[in-house]
Design a protein around this motif. Structure first.
Motif, short mmCIF file in Angstrom:
data_model
loop_
_atom_site.label_atom_id
_atom_site.label_comp_id
_atom_site.label_asym_id
_atom_site.label_seq_id
_atom_site.Cartn_x
_atom_site.Cartn_y
_atom_site.Cartn_z
N VAL A 1 -4.30 8.85 5.70
CA VAL A 1 -5.03 8.28 6.83
C VAL A 1 -4.06 7.64 7.81
N VAL A 2 -4.18 8.02 9.09
CA VAL A 2 -3.33 7.46 10.14
C VAL A 2 -4.10 6.35 10.85
N VAL A 3 -3.54 5.14 10.82
CA VAL A 3 -4.20 3.96 11.37
C VAL A 3 -3.33 3.34 12.45
N CYS A 4 -3.94 2.96 13.58
CA CYS A 4 -3.24 2.21 14.61
C CYS A 4 -3.78 0.78 14.58
N CYS A 5 -2.88 -0.20 14.59
CA CYS A 5 -3.37 -1.58 14.53
C CYS A 5 -2.41 -2.55 15.21
N LEU A 6 -2.98 -3.66 15.65
CA LEU A 6 -2.19 -4.75 16.18
C LEU A 6 -1.61 -5.55 15.01
N PRO A 7 -0.50 -6.26 15.22
CA PRO A 7 0.17 -6.95 14.11
C PRO A 7 -0.73 -7.86 13.29
N GLY B 1 0.84 -1.19 0.00
CA GLY B 1 0.00 0.00 0.00
C GLY B 1 0.88 1.24 0.00
N GLU B 2 0.26 2.41 0.01
CA GLU B 2 0.99 3.67 -0.01
C GLU B 2 1.31 4.10 1.42
N VAL B 3 2.24 3.40 2.05
CA VAL B 3 2.61 3.73 3.43
C VAL B 3 3.58 4.91 3.41
N LEU B 4 3.19 6.02 4.04
CA LEU B 4 4.01 7.22 4.05
C LEU B 4 4.89 7.28 5.29
N ALA B 5 4.40 6.75 6.38
CA ALA B 5 5.17 6.78 7.64
C ALA B 5 4.72 5.63 8.51
N LEU B 6 5.60 5.26 9.43
CA LEU B 6 5.27 4.16 10.34
C LEU B 6 6.06 4.33 11.63
N THR B 7 5.43 4.01 12.74
CA THR B 7 6.14 3.95 14.00
C THR B 7 5.57 2.83 14.85
N ARG B 8 6.43 2.17 15.62
CA ARG B 8 5.98 1.17 16.57
C ARG B 8 5.90 1.84 17.93
N LEU B 9 4.83 1.56 18.66
CA LEU B 9 4.63 2.20 19.95
C LEU B 9 5.55 1.59 21.00
N ASN B 10 6.17 2.46 21.78
CA ASN B 10 7.08 2.01 22.83
C ASN B 10 6.37 1.05 23.79
N ASN B 11 6.93 -0.15 23.93
CA ASN B 11 6.45 -1.11 24.92
C ASN B 11 5.07 -1.68 24.59
N LEU B 12 4.49 -1.30 23.43
CA LEU B 12 3.19 -1.83 23.04
C LEU B 12 3.32 -2.63 21.76
N ASN B 13 2.53 -3.67 21.66
CA ASN B 13 2.54 -4.51 20.48
C ASN B 13 1.58 -3.95 19.44
N ALA B 14 1.87 -2.73 18.99
CA ALA B 14 1.00 -2.06 18.03
C ALA B 14 1.83 -1.15 17.14
N GLU B 15 1.29 -0.86 15.98
CA GLU B 15 1.96 0.02 15.03
C GLU B 15 1.01 1.10 14.56
N ILE B 16 1.59 2.25 14.22
CA ILE B 16 0.81 3.32 13.61
C ILE B 16 1.34 3.52 12.20
N LEU B 17 0.45 3.44 11.22
CA LEU B 17 0.84 3.58 9.82
C LEU B 17 0.07 4.74 9.20
N GLU B 18 0.72 5.44 8.28
CA GLU B 18 0.07 6.51 7.52
C GLU B 18 -0.02 6.07 6.06
N PHE B 19 -1.25 5.94 5.57
CA PHE B 19 -1.48 5.52 4.19
C PHE B 19 -2.01 6.69 3.36
N GLU B 20 -1.65 6.69 2.08
CA GLU B 20 -2.28 7.63 1.15
C GLU B 20 -3.35 6.89 0.36
#
Length: 449
Positions: free
Chosen positions: A432-438, A366-385
């Protein structure tokens, strides 16, 4: 994707581990037999012993059919050489880990892409940038900016005084209808489980909560989380490492009052010559008397970035005992990082995780523009276009077949950050900024393809 990682050290192993969870085709190359044996026994990947700059080794790794080659060995020269060779041998994209930030600062002068190096990753530079961001938003323990701050992610441990403690998410939304932020992830105190908040999720004292907010919502978030915005001006840095030097240099350029302590006499004098606006002290920062003599209690922030995780953590705890507003420790040990909320230091920074975040967005579909993994959490935040072909295009959020393990935190449209609620209609061109579990990532990616 077929990915080749050169370097089975902590950065390479961590990357391979994260990627192997997602069924990527990974080959890990290293000269150290023990490292490879450990990776082979713990991960579902292919390992290959040899020099990553050997043409024969690269051919054995099937570099001609690879989508991405990542050089993360301890040698900057090896990483750069690997990328040049891999591109010549048919690899589609290459990335090199570097330690000399001059390369990053002069990308317009040196055309690395023409040499076959598509991306440069500097964990030290990423750590220095993360420290600056944490000082700018000192009341929070984790931050990440999307599109230059049009939307920002903040992490905070909820104090008892937060107005929405004890209330469900939907109750808080009714009480504060003009909110410009959205809770996207939550971890209960004393647990290792990550929750994606829903309307019936109850906020509790001690929760580590992550919010997405627009620029309008920052002050609201300070107020409603029970936190106070703290003015940071006087900063003490322990350690003249590459991270310490770059942090001191950047903070001096932004008119902070910087005091840097370095144990090595020769290095201390070199840093003093290069940073005339910083006060550089030659001494052992583990010495509490030295810290007292240098007026630690008058500092607004204390940043420990020596090469020893234990030294960094313990010195930050000393600073915290002196009522310092903000303490930041650089840690190399991932086990410490997993205990970040219980150690007592405001923020722990890990270069390996920061490097992995930067590399990950090149691997996502997909069109992932940015990504970060949350400190100490099993989740990611992705930015899609959103593209014209994306399944979410033209759809109202509440009507989307969105996994329960994910949520939309916000949307950037026409240069403005918007906290998107259920009645928001997504359009082509939106970011669109999305937070999701793996486990939800494959389904989310399909929605934005």
């Amino acid at each position: 994707m077929r990915i080749i990682i050169a370097g089975a050290g902590e950065v390479g192993f961590h990357l391979a581990k994260l990627l192997s969870y997602e069924a990527q085709d990974i080959t890990l190359i290293d000269t150290d037999k023990e490292r490879l044996s450990y990776a082979d026994n713990h991960l579902d990947i292919r390992v290959l012993k040899g020099d990553a700059t050997s043409i024969q080794v690269l051919q054995d790794a099937q570099v001609d059919g690879s989508d991405l080659v990542i050089g993360v060995t301890a040698s900057e020269t090896t990483n750069l050489t690997l990328c040049v060779l891999a591109k010549q041998l048919g690899c589609k994209r290459t990335m090199a880990r570097i330690s000399n930030t001059e390369f990053m600062d002069n990308r317009e002068l040196i055309k690395f892409e023409q040499l076959g190096i598509d991306e440069l990753i500097s964990p030290e530079r990423l750590a220095a940038m993360e420290i600056q961001l944490m000082l700018n938003q000192s009341a929070f323990n984790d931050t990440y900016q999307f599109e230059g701050g049009l939307l920002t992610m903040f992490g905070v441990i909820l104090p008892k005084t937060a107005p929405f403690v004890g209330k469900m998410v939907k109750e808080a939304a009714r009480i504060f209808p003009e909110l410009n932020f959205m809770p996207i992830a939550l971890q209960r105190t004393g647990t290792q489980f990550t929750l994606i908040p829903r309307g019936d999720t109850i906020f509790k004292e001690g929760d580590q909560v992550y919010f997405i907010t627009s620029d309008k919502g920052v002050e609201e978030l300070y107020k409603l989380s029970g936190m106070q915005k703290q003015d940071i001006k006087n900063v003490m840095i322990l350690g003249g490492s590459k991270v310490g030097f770059k942090t001191a240099r950047d903070l001096c350029n932004k008119k902070f009052n910087v005091k840097l302590i370095e144990k090595n006499k020769e290095k201390a004098f070199d840093i003093a010559d290069e940073l005339p606006h910083a006060l550089v002290i030659n001494g052992d920062g583990r010495n509490v008397e030295l810290l007292d003599e240098e007026n630690l209690e008058s500092m607004d922030a204390f940043i420990a970035v020596t090469g020893n995780s234990e030294t960094n953590i313990m010195s930050c705890l000393v600073a915290k005992n002196k009522k310092i507003k903000k303490t930041i420790a650089l840690v190399e040990n991932m086990d410490y990082f997993q205990l970040s909320h219980s150690i007592g230091v405001d923020t722990l920074i890990n270069k390996k995780l920061l490097a992995a975040n930067s590399i990950f967005r090149y691997i996502r579909k997909g069109e992932v523009l940015a990504l970060t993994r949350l400190n100490n959490l099993n989740a990611e935040i992705l930015e899609f276009e959103v593209k014209a072909s994306s399944l979410v295009n033209g759809e109202i959020i509440r009507e989307l077949n969105f996994p329960r393990e994910a949520s939309i935190g916000g949307v950037i449209r026409n240069g403005e950050g918007v906290i998107a609620l259920g009645d928001f209609r997504i359009a082509e061109g939106d970011k669109v900024v999305v937070c999701c579990l793996p486990k939800a990532i494959p389904r989310i990616e399909k929605l934005f393809l």
